[in-house]
Structures are given as C-alpha cells and as structure tokens.
Design an enzyme around this catalytic site. Structure first.
Site, PDB file in Angstrom:
ATOM      1  N   HIS A  98     -18.652  -4.465  62.340  1.00 19.72           N
ATOM      2  CA  HIS A  98     -17.513  -3.837  61.577  1.00 19.72           C
ATOM      3  C   HIS A  98     -16.213  -4.547  61.814  1.00 19.72           C
ATOM      4  O   HIS A  98     -15.901  -5.029  62.969  1.00 19.72           O
ATOM      5  CB  HIS A  98     -17.128  -2.367  61.373  1.00 19.72           C
ATOM      6  CG  HIS A  98     -17.054  -1.681  62.883  1.00 19.72           C
ATOM      7  ND1 HIS A  98     -17.973  -1.485  63.464  1.00 19.72           N
ATOM      8  CD2 HIS A  98     -15.823  -1.519  63.548  1.00 19.72           C
ATOM      9  CE1 HIS A  98     -17.595  -0.944  64.806  1.00 19.72           C
ATOM     10  NE2 HIS A  98     -16.348  -1.079  64.742  1.00 19.72           N
ATOM     11  N   HIS A 100     -11.967  -4.339  62.071  1.00 18.81           N
ATOM     12  CA  HIS A 100     -10.787  -3.399  61.788  1.00 18.81           C
ATOM     13  C   HIS A 100      -9.667  -4.102  61.265  1.00 18.81           C
ATOM     14  O   HIS A 100      -9.493  -5.451  61.737  1.00 18.81           O
ATOM     15  CB  HIS A 100     -10.064  -2.984  63.285  1.00 18.81           C
ATOM     16  CG  HIS A 100     -11.161  -2.017  64.212  1.00 18.81           C
ATOM     17  ND1 HIS A 100     -11.024  -0.808  64.305  1.00 18.81           N
ATOM     18  CD2 HIS A 100     -12.268  -2.509  64.799  1.00 18.81           C
ATOM     19  CE1 HIS A 100     -12.034  -0.305  65.093  1.00 18.81           C
ATOM     20  NE2 HIS A 100     -12.676  -1.477  65.495  1.00 18.81           N
TER      21      HIS A 100
HETATM   22  P1  AMP Z   1     -15.249   0.186  67.573  1.00 18.55           P
HETATM   23  O1  AMP Z   1     -14.731   0.675  68.973  1.00 18.55           O
HETATM   24  O2  AMP Z   1     -14.915  -1.151  67.249  1.00 18.55           O
HETATM   25  O3  AMP Z   1     -16.790   0.416  67.275  1.00 18.55           O
HETATM   26  O4  AMP Z   1     -14.517   1.286  66.373  1.00 18.55           O
HETATM   27  C1  AMP Z   1     -15.359   2.311  65.846  1.00 18.55           C
HETATM   28  C2  AMP Z   1     -14.136   2.970  65.030  1.00 18.55           C
HETATM   29  O5  AMP Z   1     -14.598   3.840  64.141  1.00 18.55           O
HETATM   30  C3  AMP Z   1     -13.047   3.792  65.838  1.00 18.55           C
HETATM   31  O6  AMP Z   1     -12.055   3.373  65.677  1.00 18.55           O
HETATM   32  C4  AMP Z   1     -13.279   5.185  65.284  1.00 18.55           C
HETATM   33  O7  AMP Z   1     -11.995   5.925  65.164  1.00 18.55           O
HETATM   34  C5  AMP Z   1     -14.045   4.918  64.003  1.00 18.55           C
HETATM   35  N1  AMP Z   1     -14.649   6.085  63.462  1.00 18.55           N
HETATM   36  C6  AMP Z   1     -15.619   6.687  64.147  1.00 18.55           C
HETATM   37  N2  AMP Z   1     -16.198   7.631  63.267  1.00 18.55           N
HETATM   38  C7  AMP Z   1     -15.631   7.704  62.349  1.00 18.55           C
HETATM   39  C8  AMP Z   1     -15.680   8.402  60.937  1.00 18.55           C
HETATM   40  N3  AMP Z   1     -16.374   9.509  60.990  1.00 18.55           N
HETATM   41  N4  AMP Z   1     -14.918   8.053  59.884  1.00 18.55           N
HETATM   42  C9  AMP Z   1     -13.965   6.885  60.159  1.00 18.55           C
HETATM   43  N5  AMP Z   1     -13.924   6.341  61.210  1.00 18.55           N
HETATM   44  C10 AMP Z   1     -14.485   6.598  62.386  1.00 18.55           C
END
Ligand code: AMP
Length: 133
Positions: A98, A100
C-alpha cells in the site's frame, strides 16, 4: 493470504472507502498523520514492492496523482507525502502492499523524516559504484 486490508476489501471490517476498481482501492487511514491521510491498497495481497506487478504499480501511482489533486482541492493542503513502508524493518505493519498519501500544511509540525547519516571521504562514490542500475 488474508490481511486486515483483504478483510476491509470484502467488507468484513468497516472502513471509509474512497475508491474501488479492478486493481486497487483507497480508504482513509484510521490513525492519520493528518486528517485526510489515505491509503492506496492493491486488491491482491502482494506483501511488498518486489511482488507487486508493474501494471498494478503504474495504476497505484496514477491513483496517487488523483488523490493528491483531491486533497489539494478539497482540504487545501499545501503538499503531500507519498510513503511506502516496504518490509517490516522499514516500519511496514501490514504486509499487504500500500501507498500512504498524507496531506501536509505549512507549519503542521509533523516530523515524518528519518534522521540522516553522513558519508566518510570517498564512501559516497563507492556506494554509487555498487548501486548503479
Ligand atoms: P504500514 O505501517 O505502512 O503498514 O501502514 C499501515 C497503516 O494501516 C497504518 O497507518 C494504520 O493506521 C492503517 N490501518 C490499520 N488498520 C486499519 C483499518 N482498520 N482501517 C484503516 N487504516 C488502518
């Protein structure tokens, strides 16, 4: 493989969805750096950059451009950070590729830049030789 994002895609976990198509979807991040912080997520749970097909990567970056425009138009942000945490040691919490997209405002005091190092004499040229591609 099942991840929190595949569950979101299937509607098993609630989310605020911003976009959905045959390759990718977008949601608001539940713990935003700034409000409006969104995630562009591949439909298939590719764990990282290397496993994500080029066609999907191309699509993801095009969507990032659209998302950037939307954030600038509707939230009037001054800038955006596009961030990919690629592998656990980089801070990747969800092993499902993903991107951001984080809206930024002048003076928002969000420090998301890593601390920096300095090269010793000649080291930069050495690294340069090894890393040409
Ligand atoms: P990463 O550290 O790049 O894997 O980012 C994962 C992101 O997913 C984090 O910024 C979390 O806040 C976000 N995240 C985790 N669970 C959810 C959820 N249920 N809905 C929306 N975002 C989420």
């Amino acid at each position: 493989m099942e991840t929190i994002f595949t569950k979101i895609l299937k509607g098993e976990i609630p989310s605020v969805k911003l976009h959905e198509d045959e390759l990718c979807f977008a949601i608001l991040d539940i713990n935003p750096v700034n409000k409006g912080h969104l995630l562009l997520i591949t439909n298939e749970p590719y764990p990282d950059l290397q496993s994500c097909p080029d066609e999907v990567l191309t699509h993801l970056i095009r969507l990032a451009k659209l998302a950037d425009a939307k954030l600038r138009d509707h939230l009037h942000c001054d800038a955006t950070n596009l961030v990919v945490n690629n592998g656990r040691e980089s801070g990747q919490e969800v092993p499902h590729f993903h991107l951001h997209v984080i809206p930024r405002w002048k003076g928002d005091h969000k420090n998301i830049q890593p601390s920096k190092e300095t090269y010793t004499d000649g080291q930069m040229a050495e690294y340069g030789k090894q890393l040409e591609f």
